[in-house]
Enzyme design. Sequence first.
Site, PDB file in Angstrom:
ATOM      1  N   PHE A 167      48.890  79.558  48.480  1.00 47.60           N
ATOM      2  CA  PHE A 167      47.691  78.771  48.796  1.00 47.60           C
ATOM      3  C   PHE A 167      47.999  77.318  49.136  1.00 47.60           C
ATOM      4  O   PHE A 167      47.195  76.654  49.792  1.00 47.60           O
ATOM      5  CB  PHE A 167      46.693  78.822  47.623  1.00 47.60           C
ATOM      6  CG  PHE A 167      47.022  77.883  46.487  1.00 47.60           C
ATOM      7  CD1 PHE A 167      46.728  76.527  46.570  1.00 47.60           C
ATOM      8  CD2 PHE A 167      47.641  78.349  45.337  1.00 47.60           C
ATOM      9  CE1 PHE A 167      47.035  75.660  45.518  1.00 47.60           C
ATOM     10  CE2 PHE A 167      47.949  77.489  44.283  1.00 47.60           C
ATOM     11  CZ  PHE A 167      47.650  76.139  44.381  1.00 47.60           C
ATOM     12  N   LYS A 191      50.171  87.791  56.152  1.00 48.70           N
ATOM     13  CA  LYS A 191      49.165  88.005  55.103  1.00 48.70           C
ATOM     14  C   LYS A 191      48.954  86.629  54.470  1.00 48.70           C
ATOM     15  O   LYS A 191      49.747  86.184  53.647  1.00 48.70           O
ATOM     16  CB  LYS A 191      49.678  89.023  54.074  1.00 48.70           C
ATOM     17  CG  LYS A 191      48.588  89.763  53.290  1.00 48.70           C
ATOM     18  CD  LYS A 191      47.673  88.881  52.486  1.00 48.70           C
ATOM     19  CE  LYS A 191      48.330  88.410  51.209  1.00 48.70           C
ATOM     20  NZ  LYS A 191      47.455  87.464  50.458  1.00 48.70           N
ATOM     21  N   GLU A 194      44.847  84.647  49.951  1.00 50.50           N
ATOM     22  CA  GLU A 194      43.410  84.963  49.906  1.00 50.50           C
ATOM     23  C   GLU A 194      42.595  83.755  49.453  1.00 50.50           C
ATOM     24  O   GLU A 194      41.373  83.729  49.588  1.00 50.50           O
ATOM     25  CB  GLU A 194      43.143  86.172  48.985  1.00 50.50           C
ATOM     26  CG  GLU A 194      43.468  85.974  47.508  1.00 50.50           C
ATOM     27  CD  GLU A 194      44.947  86.174  47.171  1.00 50.50           C
ATOM     28  OE1 GLU A 194      45.804  86.029  48.070  1.00 50.50           O
ATOM     29  OE2 GLU A 194      45.233  86.454  45.984  1.00 50.50           O
ATOM     30  N   SER A 244      54.587  82.345  43.831  1.00 46.55           N
ATOM     31  CA  SER A 244      55.059  82.134  42.455  1.00 46.55           C
ATOM     32  C   SER A 244      56.264  83.036  42.165  1.00 46.55           C
ATOM     33  O   SER A 244      56.458  84.064  42.831  1.00 46.55           O
ATOM     34  CB  SER A 244      53.929  82.447  41.483  1.00 46.55           C
ATOM     35  OG  SER A 244      53.546  83.798  41.638  1.00 46.55           O
ATOM     36  N   CYS A 299      55.716  72.938  45.771  1.00 46.61           N
ATOM     37  CA  CYS A 299      56.906  73.516  45.136  1.00 46.61           C
ATOM     38  C   CYS A 299      58.027  72.490  45.080  1.00 46.61           C
ATOM     39  O   CYS A 299      59.035  72.708  44.424  1.00 46.61           O
ATOM     40  CB  CYS A 299      57.356  74.748  45.898  1.00 46.61           C
ATOM     41  SG  CYS A 299      57.965  74.336  47.523  1.00 46.61           S
ATOM     42  N   GLU A 396      56.239  75.680  35.189  1.00 44.97           N
ATOM     43  CA  GLU A 396      55.655  75.034  36.372  1.00 44.97           C
ATOM     44  C   GLU A 396      54.177  74.778  36.090  1.00 44.97           C
ATOM     45  O   GLU A 396      53.410  75.710  35.859  1.00 44.97           O
ATOM     46  CB  GLU A 396      55.809  75.957  37.585  1.00 44.97           C
ATOM     47  CG  GLU A 396      55.252  75.343  38.848  1.00 44.97           C
ATOM     48  CD  GLU A 396      55.480  76.220  40.081  1.00 44.97           C
ATOM     49  OE1 GLU A 396      55.306  77.439  40.007  1.00 44.97           O
ATOM     50  OE2 GLU A 396      55.838  75.650  41.136  1.00 44.97           O
TER      51      GLU A 396
HETATM   52  P1  NAD Z   1      51.011  83.521  44.255  1.00 41.96           P
HETATM   53  O1  NAD Z   1      52.322  84.103  43.892  1.00 41.96           O
HETATM   54  O2  NAD Z   1      49.875  83.741  43.322  1.00 41.96           O
HETATM   55  O3  NAD Z   1      50.525  84.117  45.673  1.00 41.96           O
HETATM   56  C1  NAD Z   1      51.324  84.006  46.819  1.00 41.96           C
HETATM   57  C2  NAD Z   1      51.028  85.158  47.757  1.00 41.96           C
HETATM   58  O4  NAD Z   1      51.446  86.381  47.151  1.00 41.96           O
HETATM   59  C3  NAD Z   1      49.550  85.347  48.075  1.00 41.96           C
HETATM   60  O5  NAD Z   1      49.437  85.692  49.426  1.00 41.96           O
HETATM   61  C4  NAD Z   1      49.110  86.488  47.160  1.00 41.96           C
HETATM   62  O6  NAD Z   1      48.089  87.258  47.717  1.00 41.96           O
HETATM   63  C5  NAD Z   1      50.385  87.296  47.024  1.00 41.96           C
HETATM   64  N1  NAD Z   1      50.605  87.906  45.703  1.00 41.96           N
HETATM   65  C6  NAD Z   1      50.224  87.431  44.496  1.00 41.96           C
HETATM   66  N2  NAD Z   1      50.722  88.217  43.518  1.00 41.96           N
HETATM   67  C7  NAD Z   1      51.430  89.190  44.121  1.00 41.96           C
HETATM   68  C8  NAD Z   1      52.184  90.310  43.640  1.00 41.96           C
HETATM   69  N3  NAD Z   1      52.302  90.570  42.337  1.00 41.96           N
HETATM   70  N4  NAD Z   1      52.783  91.110  44.540  1.00 41.96           N
HETATM   71  C9  NAD Z   1      52.680  90.851  45.863  1.00 41.96           C
HETATM   72  N5  NAD Z   1      51.987  89.815  46.371  1.00 41.96           N
HETATM   73  C10 NAD Z   1      51.363  88.990  45.506  1.00 41.96           C
HETATM   74  O7  NAD Z   1      51.253  81.972  44.543  1.00 41.96           O
HETATM   75  P2  NAD Z   1      50.164  80.849  44.806  1.00 41.96           P
HETATM   76  O8  NAD Z   1      49.482  80.527  43.525  1.00 41.96           O
HETATM   77  O9  NAD Z   1      49.353  81.190  45.986  1.00 41.96           O
HETATM   78  O10 NAD Z   1      51.123  79.624  45.230  1.00 41.96           O
HETATM   79  C11 NAD Z   1      51.690  78.743  44.313  1.00 41.96           C
HETATM   80  C12 NAD Z   1      53.098  79.151  43.968  1.00 41.96           C
HETATM   81  O11 NAD Z   1      53.886  79.229  45.146  1.00 41.96           O
HETATM   82  C13 NAD Z   1      53.799  78.118  43.075  1.00 41.96           C
HETATM   83  O12 NAD Z   1      54.546  78.803  42.115  1.00 41.96           O
HETATM   84  C14 NAD Z   1      54.701  77.373  44.040  1.00 41.96           C
HETATM   85  O13 NAD Z   1      55.835  76.765  43.457  1.00 41.96           O
HETATM   86  C15 NAD Z   1      55.090  78.472  44.952  1.00 41.96           C
HETATM   87  N6  NAD Z   1      55.567  77.950  46.220  1.00 41.96           N
HETATM   88  C16 NAD Z   1      56.899  78.002  46.437  1.00 41.96           C
HETATM   89  C17 NAD Z   1      57.421  77.475  47.595  1.00 41.96           C
HETATM   90  C18 NAD Z   1      58.896  77.501  47.838  1.00 41.96           C
HETATM   91  O14 NAD Z   1      59.299  77.134  48.920  1.00 41.96           O
HETATM   92  N7  NAD Z   1      59.723  77.892  46.900  1.00 41.96           N
HETATM   93  C19 NAD Z   1      56.579  76.896  48.556  1.00 41.96           C
HETATM   94  C20 NAD Z   1      55.204  76.877  48.304  1.00 41.96           C
HETATM   95  C21 NAD Z   1      54.713  77.415  47.119  1.00 41.96           C
END
Ligand code: NAD
Length: 505
Positions: A167, A191, A194, A244, A299, A396
């Site tokens: 997000f 994808k 959401e 995440s 991140c 985090e």
């Molecule tokens: P999230 O993991 O909740 O969701 C990310 C994506 O994965 C979404 O599209 C979601 O629909 C999907 N998703 C969620 N759970 C899933 C699962 N179990 N299996 C498959 N798909 C799943 O993350 P968020 O809250 O949207 O974003 C924040 C996180 O992203 C933070 O932890 C941040 O550090 C990380 N992030 C990392 C980087 C990087 O470059 N390392 C960059 C941006 C964000």
Amino acid sequence: MTMVIKESDVPETSAPGQPQVINCRNLVGGQWQNSSGPQRQIISPHTGALIGHVPMSSVAEVAAVATAAAAAAPGWRRMTTKERSVPLFRWRELVLANLDSLALTAASESGKTLAEARAGILKGVEVAEFALSLQNLDAGGAMEVSQGVTCQIQRQPLGVVAGIAPFNFPAMVPLWMIPIALTLGNCFILKPSEKVPLTSQRLGDLFIAAGYPAGVFSIINGAKETVETLISRPEVQAVGFVGSTPAALSVYKLATSLGKRALALGGAKNQVILVPDADPDFSVRGIVDSYTGCAGQRCMAASLLIAVGNVDDLISRIVKTSASLKLGRDHGMGALIDAAAKERILAIIDRAEKAGAKIILDGRKATPPAGCSGGHWLAPTIIDHAKPDMECATTEIFGPVLTIVRVPDLSAAIALEHASPFGNATSVFTSSGHVARTVIEQATSGMIGINIGVPVPREPFSFGGTKASKFGHGDITGESSLDFWSHLIKVTSKWSGTAASNWMS
Ligand code: NAD
């Protein structure tokens, strides 16, 4: 004249005078399609107002998008890199012409300020510019390896690939992947998160307007189940994921268990090491910008300050500068993504206080900006004298919260850095070349900052961490990403009758 895509091109269902409510659709085979799946609401983090709906696409809808992408793949693959770059040039122009309205969409759904949303889109444009350079630079290689025998490498696309985004950067993270994967000849299925699917709807319009053939770029909306269905589709050859750590690991395991290529970037707990000889202005500004930018939902946010020796004066200045930050939609510091995030972060701060850490700057009672009382706001918060094993120092938080752990010397700081399960970024603020060099040599993170709080590499340098911040090889952007989004085929040719014959040929 460059076309400007109007918000009104996207279907909406809003009463006059109310914020526009966008109903997201899937982009399948070059056509926008409504989904029959259940809808989730999209709520503005700034105001709490309803701004859209996003469908949880069905298994059949995921199948349809993958089938359409696979149908487009042979034609797209046959084109040269130069030919595939033509629509990307147009797309870049369209994005720049629509920058303000794209930034407004990205800010309104993610809680960023307008300035941050613009910066994220422009970073995506930089990735596109790198992809555009491939037509001239990614020439492969050839060499006569023995008399009359030539070996040559050629890059070939994988076919249909998928990208899953988080997000916190509605435009930038999808754009880390899309321009490079497309230009290398893949058909890409996005994808979006959401929580922030609206910006992708706008980007989808621009990909269509730029002239990409139907099915080359597609969007499927949904959440975890959609991701798992998409990864399991036989057409999908590779998966780029950013989110995440638990989700990244789960995606990596699923994709690789199916024999697919996966690169899954996860969460972070970035350290910033502050030593007494640091330049005061440089370090205070760099640290405050890093942990408060995007309201800490980055991140690359430096959220753990490892204070080496006596840096009390610098810490007082960090507190003062943080306290002067204003909350706002356009400037200052933006909002948290949703009520659940705010509740989770407040609970972490409360537990840190109960465990004995000192809250030296308390943003919990922040007053929201005018007209934003329904939004999710938290002002900068600083937790000092945390113990290294406290929750606030190890997990985090993903909000504008800086945790400070005090250590006596640089080796204790490095030991703390080593103990972190995450490995996205580590920065040091110092005026000593020796200290900087020690951190470069000994830190375990994938991205190291010297006197910079957000050490994001710019193209052609690549973005990616280590440890629990990344599963898979290579990085998601830059030169290192090319091998992820393509195969290298090796061609060995012998045409000449005078070629040497030996056991190799
Ligand atoms: P999230 O993991 O909740 O969701 C990310 C994506 O994965 C979404 O599209 C979601 O629909 C999907 N998703 C969620 N759970 C899933 C699962 N179990 N299996 C498959 N798909 C799943 O993350 P968020 O809250 O949207 O974003 C924040 C996180 O992203 C933070 O932890 C941040 O550090 C990380 N992030 C990392 C980087 C990087 O470059 N390392 C960059 C941006 C964000």
